[in-house]
Design an enzyme around this catalytic site. Structure first.
Site, PDB file in Angstrom:
ATOM      1  N   LYS A 282       0.863  -1.258   0.112  1.00  0.00           N
ATOM      2  CA  LYS A 282       0.044   0.177   0.123  1.00  0.00           C
ATOM      3  C   LYS A 282       0.848   1.333  -0.175  1.00  0.00           C
ATOM      4  O   LYS A 282       1.586   1.284   0.837  1.00  0.00           O
ATOM      5  CB  LYS A 282      -0.830  -0.103   1.359  1.00  0.00           C
ATOM      6  CG  LYS A 282      -2.097   1.022   1.368  1.00  0.00           C
ATOM      7  CD  LYS A 282      -2.972   0.588   2.237  1.00  0.00           C
ATOM      8  CE  LYS A 282      -4.296   1.299   2.207  1.00  0.00           C
ATOM      9  NZ  LYS A 282      -5.390   1.072   2.880  1.00  0.00           N
ATOM     10  N   GLU A 368     -19.011  -5.550  10.628  1.00  0.00           N
ATOM     11  CA  GLU A 368     -19.908  -4.905  11.458  1.00  0.00           C
ATOM     12  C   GLU A 368     -20.923  -5.654  12.114  1.00  0.00           C
ATOM     13  O   GLU A 368     -21.622  -5.552  13.037  1.00  0.00           O
ATOM     14  CB  GLU A 368     -20.802  -3.780  10.553  1.00  0.00           C
ATOM     15  CG  GLU A 368     -19.627  -2.396  10.263  1.00  0.00           C
ATOM     16  CD  GLU A 368     -18.881  -3.067   9.177  1.00  0.00           C
ATOM     17  OE1 GLU A 368     -18.883  -3.898   8.647  1.00  0.00           O
ATOM     18  OE2 GLU A 368     -17.815  -1.853   8.735  1.00  0.00           O
ATOM     19  N   ARG A 396     -24.777  -2.343   7.685  1.00  0.00           N
ATOM     20  CA  ARG A 396     -24.222  -3.631   7.277  1.00  0.00           C
ATOM     21  C   ARG A 396     -24.646  -4.730   8.508  1.00  0.00           C
ATOM     22  O   ARG A 396     -24.583  -5.805   8.377  1.00  0.00           O
ATOM     23  CB  ARG A 396     -22.722  -3.831   7.433  1.00  0.00           C
ATOM     24  CG  ARG A 396     -21.979  -5.113   6.955  1.00  0.00           C
ATOM     25  CD  ARG A 396     -22.216  -5.588   5.472  1.00  0.00           C
ATOM     26  NE  ARG A 396     -22.101  -5.066   4.176  1.00  0.00           N
ATOM     27  CZ  ARG A 396     -20.683  -5.120   3.777  1.00  0.00           C
ATOM     28  NH1 ARG A 396     -19.916  -5.485   4.161  1.00  0.00           N
ATOM     29  NH2 ARG A 396     -20.609  -4.501   2.423  1.00  0.00           N
TER      30      ARG A 396
HETATM   31  C1  LIG Z   1     -18.498  -2.231   5.366  1.00  0.00           C
HETATM   32  C2  LIG Z   1     -17.456  -1.308   5.293  1.00  0.00           C
HETATM   33  N1  LIG Z   1     -16.796  -1.095   6.422  1.00  0.00           N
HETATM   34  C3  LIG Z   1     -15.833  -0.242   6.624  1.00  0.00           C
HETATM   35  C4  LIG Z   1     -15.488   0.483   5.457  1.00  0.00           C
HETATM   36  C5  LIG Z   1     -14.191   1.542   5.482  1.00  0.00           C
HETATM   37  N2  LIG Z   1     -13.090   1.097   4.841  1.00  0.00           N
HETATM   38  C6  LIG Z   1     -13.014   1.386   3.543  1.00  0.00           C
HETATM   39  S1  LIG Z   1     -11.397   0.968   2.867  1.00  0.00           S
HETATM   40  C7  LIG Z   1     -10.999  -0.070   4.308  1.00  0.00           C
HETATM   41  C8  LIG Z   1      -9.980  -0.957   4.481  1.00  0.00           C
HETATM   42  C9  LIG Z   1     -10.018  -1.897   3.274  1.00  0.00           C
HETATM   43  O1  LIG Z   1      -8.873  -2.771   3.342  1.00  0.00           O
HETATM   44  P1  LIG Z   1      -8.395  -3.533   2.018  1.00  0.00           P
HETATM   45  O2  LIG Z   1      -9.617  -4.121   1.635  1.00  0.00           O
HETATM   46  O3  LIG Z   1      -7.291  -4.602   2.420  1.00  0.00           O
HETATM   47  O4  LIG Z   1      -7.778  -2.438   1.005  1.00  0.00           O
HETATM   48  P2  LIG Z   1      -6.727  -1.500   1.039  1.00  0.00           P
HETATM   49  O5  LIG Z   1      -7.111  -0.288   1.598  1.00  0.00           O
HETATM   50  O6  LIG Z   1      -5.546  -2.387   1.684  1.00  0.00           O
HETATM   51  O7  LIG Z   1      -6.189  -1.523  -0.411  1.00  0.00           O
HETATM   52  C10 LIG Z   1     -12.009   0.292   5.230  1.00  0.00           C
HETATM   53  C11 LIG Z   1     -12.179  -0.494   6.453  1.00  0.00           C
HETATM   54  C12 LIG Z   1     -16.039   0.302   4.111  1.00  0.00           C
HETATM   55  N3  LIG Z   1     -15.713   0.706   3.206  1.00  0.00           N
HETATM   56  N4  LIG Z   1     -16.987  -0.414   4.271  1.00  0.00           N
END
Ligand SMILES: Cc1ncc(C[n+]2csc(CCOP(=O)(O)OP(=O)(O)O)c2C)c(N)n1
Ligand SMILES: CC(=O)[C@@H](O)[C@H](O)COP(=O)(O)O
Ligand SMILES: [Mg+2]
Length: 638
Positions: A282, A368, A396
């Site tokens: 990242k 969630e 969710r």
């Molecule tokens: C249901 C839900 N909960 C929380 C979020 C907030 N959120 C957005 S991106 C993220 C992290 C995602 O991690 P990953 O899938 O590994 O993607 P990366 O940012 O590492 O590319 C979170 C918790 C979300 N978008 N949807």
């Protein structure tokens, strides 16, 4: 003469497939530079986009998008994808009024076959596309790209559990950068880390490409089908294989040659779903992001040279800051208070709570549903859980709120950050519906803070309230700057407050629209209309005495809330109708968010668009009284 940048010469996305392997690599470098430049100027989700630059270019090079369906998970990493798929000319409008969405969006491009922004939807959606393809007898590829953080969400397992029985032809790319917004948590994260740290990955990085490319097709087919494929050539992704996937990987997601070689082979696999475990970084390629603890997950504009972000000077703490400080105060006096986040410690301020109470803070990952019922279990055994989830993400876990918390009347406290309109993240992140979806449930107590002093009082109220579930909502962004008492006192449950006495019009505000309601009262008074302004404080139970008095002693009653139709205003109408208070001809209007999804803009722009600013409230009251103000209506495009 320097060569024309490939990006400039791309006539259309399909021409990515005409490039040579070396041009593809050069294109990735150009896309990375463009992405850094774009986000440095407008802010946004940089780290995740930089981590998938090679993967994005490789996917559009190997697969025939848009005929091949490419679905991104969360979609916050879609900036390289949008640059490559005909939106480079508008990419600097990302997350702004009238501009591109910060996430994938169907209405924006054929290259966005499915919208995203809430995590872990990609595999389910991809399976839907696979089933449709299979029903139609077509043969296009369907690819879901899901991150390791999103892989902690239950929905991903529901989909993987169903994959092999639904289709023989699906590609899932697990983009493993060992990061969520914060470092990932949970057993799956540990499992993936083991796969990547295993010896095979290190050796694979050296010979993965050569083996993939030198294998004659028949031998490749044989090796792939044989047990060795998953157990020896690539490390054992046993968990995924038990779910019916071919597990391929882990492979280096920044090694373009290796990536191309493997994706070209994987593209041919049509007899079983495939999961390609791609290891990425990242923030890759931009040192300030690579070295930042959050990998520049979400950033303001920044200086490309120094990486220093230029955040506007804050005139007051954010509501999130106030929440964290006040919860810490409450927790110091009550060791039954514990806090839960679903992978958003920094966004909710629970990272600060965790610094003080590490053993009383739980990060459950992007989960969630689990967070809510986990909180219910804690409450059932005498603890005071503050389940701290953005309003939109609590959607969710709604059945868990209904079935596990409300029905059992368990004293879970829901801290709903990002309530109302949130600005740049747009419709997918607006906290529009919680008043309605929580207020429909028996036993729920719901508060909405008008300012930070009110928020502090509501946290104290929630901490003291053990008679059932409670929720308090507060918006994204800066508070008002008013003083907060050192020790906030709990509120009387179900009691609002009158801030301004009038006689003709009554404005009953819920939440931070109160400031605009007071301004509207001035605008109405300037037109000779004496106006009362009250702060409801509680969406449930409503202050029946207050509502009855306002209805009885005013010609016109306006309710205003930062929520969708079917929330506070509906509860007030329902009560007044039941009391027969509407029979006497009360002129009542319920001001809510519009019954539509509002695209990204600034929060102020969004509220003006919704008619929930001072001008909108004023005009509504005038029109309810049969008066009008053409100039005002024109000024706000009504
Ligand atoms: C249901 C839900 N909960 C929380 C979020 C907030 N959120 C957005 S991106 C993220 C992290 C995602 O991690 P990953 O899938 O590994 O993607 P990366 O940012 O590492 O590319 C979170 C918790 C979300 N978008 N949807
Ligand atoms: C992509 C995602 O869902 C999160 O990064 C979200 O954008 C955070 O929102 P805030 O910026 O309001 O914390
Ligand atoms: Mg990740």
């Amino acid at each position: 003469m320097p060569e024309t940048p490939i990006l400039d010469s791309l006539t259309n996305p399909e021409s990515i497939r005409d490039l040579t392997a070396s041009q593809v690599k050069a294109l990735a470098d150009e896309v990375r530079s463009e992405t850094i430049d774009v986000v440095s100027k407008i802010g946004g989700h940089l780290g995740s986009s930089l981590g998938v630059v090679e993967l994005t270019v490789a996917l559009h090079h190997v697969f025939e998008t848009p005929r091949d369906i490419l679905i991104w998970d969360v979609g916050h990493q879609c900036y390289p994808h949008k640059i490559l798929t005909g939106r480079r000319d508008r990419i600097r409008t990302l997350r702004q009024a009238g501009g591109l969405s910060g996430f994938t969006k169907r209405s924006e491009s054929v290259y966005d076959p499915f919208g995203a922004a809430h995590a872990a939807t990609s595999i389910s959606a991809a399976l839907g596309f696979c089933a449709a393809r299979d029903q139609k007898g077509e043969d296009n590829n369907v690819i879901a790209v899901i991150g390791d953080g999103s892989m902690s969400a239950g929905m991903a397992y529901e989909a993987m559990n169903n994959a092999a029985e639904t289709t023989r032809h699906l590609t899932v790319i697990l983009n493993d950068n060992d990061m969520s917004i914060a470092p990932p948590v949970g057993g799956m994260s540990a499992y993936l880390a083991n796969l990547v740290s295993g010896g095979a990955y290190q050796s694979l990085r050296r010979w993965g490409k050569s083996v993939a490319e030198r294998l004659p097709r028949p031998l490749f087919e044989m090796v792939r089908k044989s047990e060795e494929f998953s157990r020896t050539w690539f490390t054992g992704g046993t968990f995924f294989e038990e779910l019916g996937f071919y597990y391929v990987g882990p492979i280096d997601g920044h090694d373009m040659e290796n990536l191309l070689a493997v994706l070209k082979r994987v593209k041919e696999i049509k007899d079983r779903p495939v999961l390609v475990h791609v290891v990425t970084q990242k923030g890759k390629g931009y040192e300030p992001a690579e070295t930042s603890p959050d990998k520049y997950h979400g950033v303001a504009k920044f200086d490309v040279i120094t990486g220093e972000q230029s955040k506007p000077k804050a005139n007051a703490p954010s509501y999130t800051d106030v929440f964290a400080s006040e919860l810490i105060k409450q927790a110091r006096d009550d060791d039954r208070i514990v806090a839960i986040t679903a992978a958003m410690p920094s966004g909710t301020g629970l990272d600060r709570f965790a610094e003080v109470f590490p053993a009383r803070t739980y990060d459950v990952g992007i989960a969630e549903q689990h967070a809510v019922t986990f909180a219910a279990g804690l409450a059932a055994d005498g603890m005071k859980p503050f389940c701290t989830i953005y309003s939109t993400f609590l959607q969710r876990g709604y059945d868990q709120v209904a079935h596990d918390v409300s029905l059992q009347n368990l004293p879970v406290r829901f801290a709903l950050d990002r309530a109302g309109l949130v600005g740049a993240d747009g419709a997918t992140h607006a906290g529009s519906f919680d008043i309605g979806y929580l207020g429909a449930l028996p036993n729920m107590m719901i508060m909405a803070a008008a300012d930070e002093a009110e928020l502090a009082a509501m946290i104290a109220t929630a901490a003291a309230y053990d008679d059932g579930p409670s929720a308090f909502r507060y918006p994204r962004g800066e508070a008002t700057g008013i003083a907060i008492p050192e020790r906030a006192a709990p509120l009387a449950i179900g009691k609002g407050r009158i801030l301004r006495e009038g006689s003709k019009v009554a404005i009953l505000s819920l939440g931070t629209r109160l400031g605009d309601a007071l301004k509207a009262a001035d605008m109405l008074a300037a037109r000779g209309l004496s106006t009362t302004v009250a702060d409801a404080r509680f969406a449930k139970p409503i202050d029946k005495d207050l509502v009855r008095q306002l209805a009885k002693h005013h010609e016109c009653l306006i309710t205003v809330e930062e929520g969708a139709v079917g929330g506070f205003g509906a509860f007030v109408l329902h009560y007044l109708a039941g009391e027969g208070a509407l029979d006497a001809g009360l002129k009542i209007r319920t001001l809510t968010l519009p019954d539509t999804y509002q695209d990204q803009a600034s929060q102020a722009q969004q509220y003006a668009e919704a008619g929930l600013d001072a001008a909108g409230i004023t005009l509504t009251a005038l029109q309810a009284l049969g008066l009008d103000d053409a100039a005002l209506a024109r000024a706000i495009n009504r």
